[in-house]
Each structure stands twice: as C-alpha cells, then as structure tokens.
Design an enzyme around this catalytic site. Sequence first.
Site, PDB file in Angstrom:
ATOM      1  CB  SER A  61      14.042  16.973  -3.275  1.00  0.00           C
ATOM      2  OG  SER A  61      13.134  17.154  -4.339  1.00  0.00           O
ATOM      3  CE  LYS A  62       7.808  18.916   1.851  1.00  0.00           C
ATOM      4  NZ  LYS A  62       7.635  17.765   2.753  1.00  0.00           N
ATOM      5  CB  SER A  63      10.892  16.624  -6.849  1.00  0.00           C
ATOM      6  OG  SER A  63      10.858  18.034  -6.813  1.00  0.00           O
ATOM      7  CE  LYS A  73      15.330  26.362  -9.309  1.00  0.00           C
ATOM      8  NZ  LYS A  73      14.241  27.124  -8.642  1.00  0.00           N
ATOM      9  CG  ASN A  94      11.980  24.637 -12.931  1.00  0.00           C
ATOM     10  OD1 ASN A  94      11.679  24.763 -14.119  1.00  0.00           O
ATOM     11  ND2 ASN A  94      11.072  24.520 -11.983  1.00  0.00           N
ATOM     12  CG  ASP A 118      10.720  27.551 -10.053  1.00  0.00           C
ATOM     13  OD1 ASP A 118      10.171  26.489  -9.720  1.00  0.00           O
ATOM     14  OD2 ASP A 118      11.948  27.748  -9.933  1.00  0.00           O
ATOM     15  N   GLY A 129      17.020  37.517  -5.331  1.00  0.00           N
ATOM     16  CA  GLY A 129      17.731  36.461  -6.041  1.00  0.00           C
ATOM     17  C   GLY A 129      16.938  35.846  -7.179  1.00  0.00           C
ATOM     18  CB  ALA A 161      14.434  36.603 -11.478  1.00  0.00           C
ATOM     19  N   GLY A 165       4.618  28.251   0.070  1.00  0.00           N
ATOM     20  CA  GLY A 165       5.382  27.792  -1.077  1.00  0.00           C
ATOM     21  C   GLY A 165       5.031  26.392  -1.534  1.00  0.00           C
TER      22      GLY A 165
END
Length: 273
Positions: free
Chosen positions: A17-19, A67, A88, A102, A127, A131, A233
């Site tokens: 994860s880059k968060s 999620k 999220n 998102d 998926g 949505a 992305g």
Amino acid sequence: MPGGSRLAVWGDPIAHSKSPALHAAAYRILGLDWEYGRRQVDAAQFPEALQSLDDSWRGLSLTMPLKESAYRAASVRDRHAEMTGAVNTLLLGDEQRGYNTDVGGIVDALAENGVREVGTVRLLGGGATAASALVAAGDLGARKADVRARRPDRAQSLVALGAELGVAVEVHPFDASATPVDLTVATLPSGTVLDAAISAPLAEQGGVLFDAAYAPWPSALAASWSDAPIVSGLGMLLHQAVRQIRIFRDGDPMRALDDEDAVIAAMRAALDA
C-alpha cells in the site's frame, strides 16, 4: 469530530500500500500530528479488530477485501457508499461514518486530464471497482454503459445500479463486438493481458482510457491503446486519498483542505518517490 490522532489502512494483502506515504506527506503540509500506519486484516478478523480500537483512533482507510465489511459496520453512509455497497473510509467516533471516496477519486482523476463529461462508457470487469466506476460515470453524465465481464451473469448487479443512476447498462462477454464510446474504464487485476483479438477493437473504439491498475505501468491494455488520452490508476489513488483526508480533517469529502494545491503536490511527489 473524533479527537484521536491514530489512523491506518487495513486490508489483505497490505504491504504494497502507498497510502501511508500519501497520508504522511499531506499531514506534514497541513501541520497535523497524526500517525498513519498499516495493518494486515482479513474479512474474518475485521469485526474484532474494529471493536478493539480505543478513543485514540480517528479513522481507517479500507482496501480489499474489507470494503463490504466496512459498509456493514458503518452506522451512517454517504451516497456513493450506499450506491456501491462499499466503504473505503471510516470516520470513527460516537458513530462510525462510512464513505466511498473511490468514486470521487475517479471523477477527480479524469477531470485533471480534461474529462469532465461523458455520454457513453465501457467498463472492463464487473466487480466492486466497476460499481464505483459506474457511479462515477453517472456523475459525469453518462447515459449508456457497456460492461464487459468474463462471467456476465456475475455482473448483473450493475444493471440494477445503472437503473438507479439513469444509466442504461448492458453486460457482454469480452469478445462481443465493440461500438464507439467516450470513455473506457478498466477495472481488471494488475498484470491482466487480454488477447489481441479482444484488446484491439476495444482500443480502437474505446475513447479515453482510465485504467485502475498502475503497477506495472504502462499496463498491457494501456500499451495497446489508441491515440486517445490514457489515465493510470495512480490518479484515482491520489484523489481518493485527498477526499479521505478531507473527511479525517473536517468530516466532509467535498470541503477543500487548507492550501490544497500544496498538499496534492506533496502527495504526488510521495507517489513519484
């Protein structure tokens, strides 16, 4: 607003994860003495892990496969979360407020690349990310959506979602003939390589490409695309995080941060690093 200063991203896997880097860069610019970490949590562990958090915790970012679990845990949800069935972002406190940033991340990433309105969209994949992409397309004015899925029967929920949005959705296998669209949103797993007989007509008729994947980049699909603009992305990752930080700071994903341009520049530099 919660008073805690601890935050984290949870998911499984999570090491990639880059968060943490994104959030740390933003907090430095904003002068916030907040701690943002990461923790590997799967869906079975999530309820107990969430219950264990004390008042020092301010909020959570959730990635796959959490999620839907976070959606169920939220006592209040924003419109994007309600429409997608996915959360999220959890703002903790007396009540757990759930958001799906998102959707806005996709809208913002497209806007900074000059795409602010679309009429027709093609979604590759059926998926949870599809949505969010469908809701984003609806927010951009789309009225028709062509969904391509390996198992079309598993993507029928997008037809019902489209009806809520006023978007006419048709679901087809990947090898169905392609008609021109304004925007293609690929939500396929990183590293997916479509057969050239499938990808070539999609590229020729696909308009702008937004590919939710960003590692490796360019993706095989992006490398095959036409001369239309291509958005990776990373833009979604950046802008959904900006909206998360707005929530953690002010409880509102639409309220701009102080000196937000500088915050975004610092976050983008963290991604580049």
